[in-house]
Scaffold this active site. Sequence first.
Site, PDB file in Angstrom:
ATOM      1  N   ARG A 188       7.809   2.638   0.961  1.00 57.96           N
ATOM      2  CA  ARG A 188       6.540   3.378   0.917  1.00 57.96           C
ATOM      3  C   ARG A 188       5.437   2.371   0.682  1.00 57.96           C
ATOM      4  O   ARG A 188       5.314   1.805  -0.398  1.00 57.96           O
ATOM      5  CB  ARG A 188       6.573   4.414  -0.210  1.00 57.96           C
ATOM      6  CG  ARG A 188       5.322   5.277  -0.250  1.00 57.96           C
ATOM      7  CD  ARG A 188       5.461   6.401  -1.244  1.00 57.96           C
ATOM      8  NE  ARG A 188       5.666   5.915  -2.590  1.00 57.96           N
ATOM      9  CZ  ARG A 188       5.911   6.705  -3.639  1.00 57.96           C
ATOM     10  NH1 ARG A 188       5.997   8.000  -3.462  1.00 57.96           N
ATOM     11  NH2 ARG A 188       6.062   6.205  -4.838  1.00 57.96           N
TER      12      ARG A 188
ATOM     13  N   ARG B  99       4.616 -15.735  -8.820  1.00 54.39           N
ATOM     14  CA  ARG B  99       3.644 -15.150  -9.749  1.00 54.39           C
ATOM     15  C   ARG B  99       3.662 -15.900 -11.070  1.00 54.39           C
ATOM     16  O   ARG B  99       4.586 -16.663 -11.357  1.00 54.39           O
ATOM     17  CB  ARG B  99       3.937 -13.667  -9.986  1.00 54.39           C
ATOM     18  CG  ARG B  99       5.292 -13.360 -10.608  1.00 54.39           C
ATOM     19  CD  ARG B  99       5.505 -11.857 -10.709  1.00 54.39           C
ATOM     20  NE  ARG B  99       6.782 -11.515 -11.340  1.00 54.39           N
ATOM     21  CZ  ARG B  99       7.184 -10.280 -11.612  1.00 54.39           C
ATOM     22  NH1 ARG B  99       6.396  -9.252 -11.317  1.00 54.39           N
ATOM     23  NH2 ARG B  99       8.349 -10.038 -12.185  1.00 54.39           N
TER      24      ARG B  99
END
Length: 382
Positions: free
Chosen positions: A172, A278
Site C-alpha cells: 500500500r 538511516r
Amino acid sequence: MKNYLLVGAGFSGAVIGRELAEVGHQVTIVDSRSHVAGNCHTERDPDTNVMLHVYGPHIFHTDDQEVWEYVNRFSSFKDYTNRVKTTSRGQVFSLPINLHTINQFFGKTLRPDEAKAFIEQQADTSIEDPKTFEEQALRFVGNDLYEAFFKGYTQKQWGCHPSKLPASILKRLPVRFNYNDNYFFHRYQGMPEHGYTRLVEGILDHPNITVKLNTRFERSQAQDYDHVFFSGPLDGFFDYEQGRLGYRTLDFEKFTDKGDYQGCAVMNYGEEEVPYTRITEHKHFSPWEEHEGTVCYKEYSRECGPDDIPYYPIRLVEEKEMLGNYIALANQTTGVSFVGRLGTYRYLDMDVTIREGLDAARQFLSHVERGETVPAFFVQPL
C-alpha cells in the site's frame, strides 16, 4: 499439569509461555542470548542514560484492542507519534509522502484535490498490472518521486534493484493528500515507558515460568517435554539441511554527541550514494525524558551471513521454494510447533507477533483438550 519448552524469549515465546503458565502448566523458556525480548531488546546507555533500542528502533502500533490492553497489563505506555524525515537532493522532506512533501518537492501550493490530480498525471498509467516494486511505485507516484524517495533506499535495504523485488513489498503506497505526517495509521501507538525488555520481563514474571539465558537448544531436548514451541530460525531447527533461507541483516555504527544531533528520531537517506539507510537518534524515542548527551546509530543493511542476526526475510522465488521444503519437514515432525517471525519465515510487527502468540496458545490448549494432533504451524508460512 504438563511441561512445555519455549525456544526463544522474544514476544512469541513470552506470550505463549505466559498463557500456558496461567492455566497451571510448567514452562521453560531458553534463549541463546544473554537477555530477553529478542531484537526488541532495550537497555540504558551507560554514559548518557539514554534508552537504546539495541537492535534498531521499535515503535508499538496496533488496531488490535486486546493486544493493546495486553501489553498495558505489563508496562505503562507513553504516547509516541512516529514522524520520519528523509534527505533527498539536498533537502529534508517529511515521510510518508504527504501534501507537504508533494508541495515542497515540486515547488507548489496544491490543495488536496489538486495534489491528487497532479500525482495521477505523474503516474505511469501504461503499467496496468504492476509485478515489481519499481512498477508499483511508477504506476502510483511516477518517476520523480520514485527516484527521490524509493529507489535508492530500497536498493540499499534489500541489496538488489527494485525491478527484482515483488510489488507486494510496496503493498500500500504510503501517499497522503493532507498534512498528516504520523507514519502509522493505527489507533493505538506508544512506547513502553521503561523499555521493551522490561515489558517482556513483566510477561515472563510468573511462578510457573523458568527462563534460561545463554542456553542453546538441541533437538534432543525435545524428548524431555510434552511439547516444544520453536521461535528460532525454521531452517536452523533442521540444521540447514535444505540450505539457508535468505535474510537481510543490519549493522549499526554507534556514535554519541551533545544536545540534539538531528532533531528527530529517524532520518532516512534515500540516495544510493549514502551507504547507510538511516540515522536513528534514540533519545527521541523517549521524548518524556531529558538527557544532555545523545546516542545515534547509523544503520547499514546487507546480506545475512551464518553468524549474523537475521532481521528481514527475503522471500523471493528461491527462498519460497526452499521454505516449502522446510514446511514439509516441519509437518512431518511431531511434538514441535513453529511460531514467530523466524519460525514461520515472515516479517511480523510486534502487535501481530503478540496476536499470533495469544491465538497459538489458545489453539494449542484447545487441541490438547480435545485430544487432537497439534499442528506444526498455527499460521501457514506460505
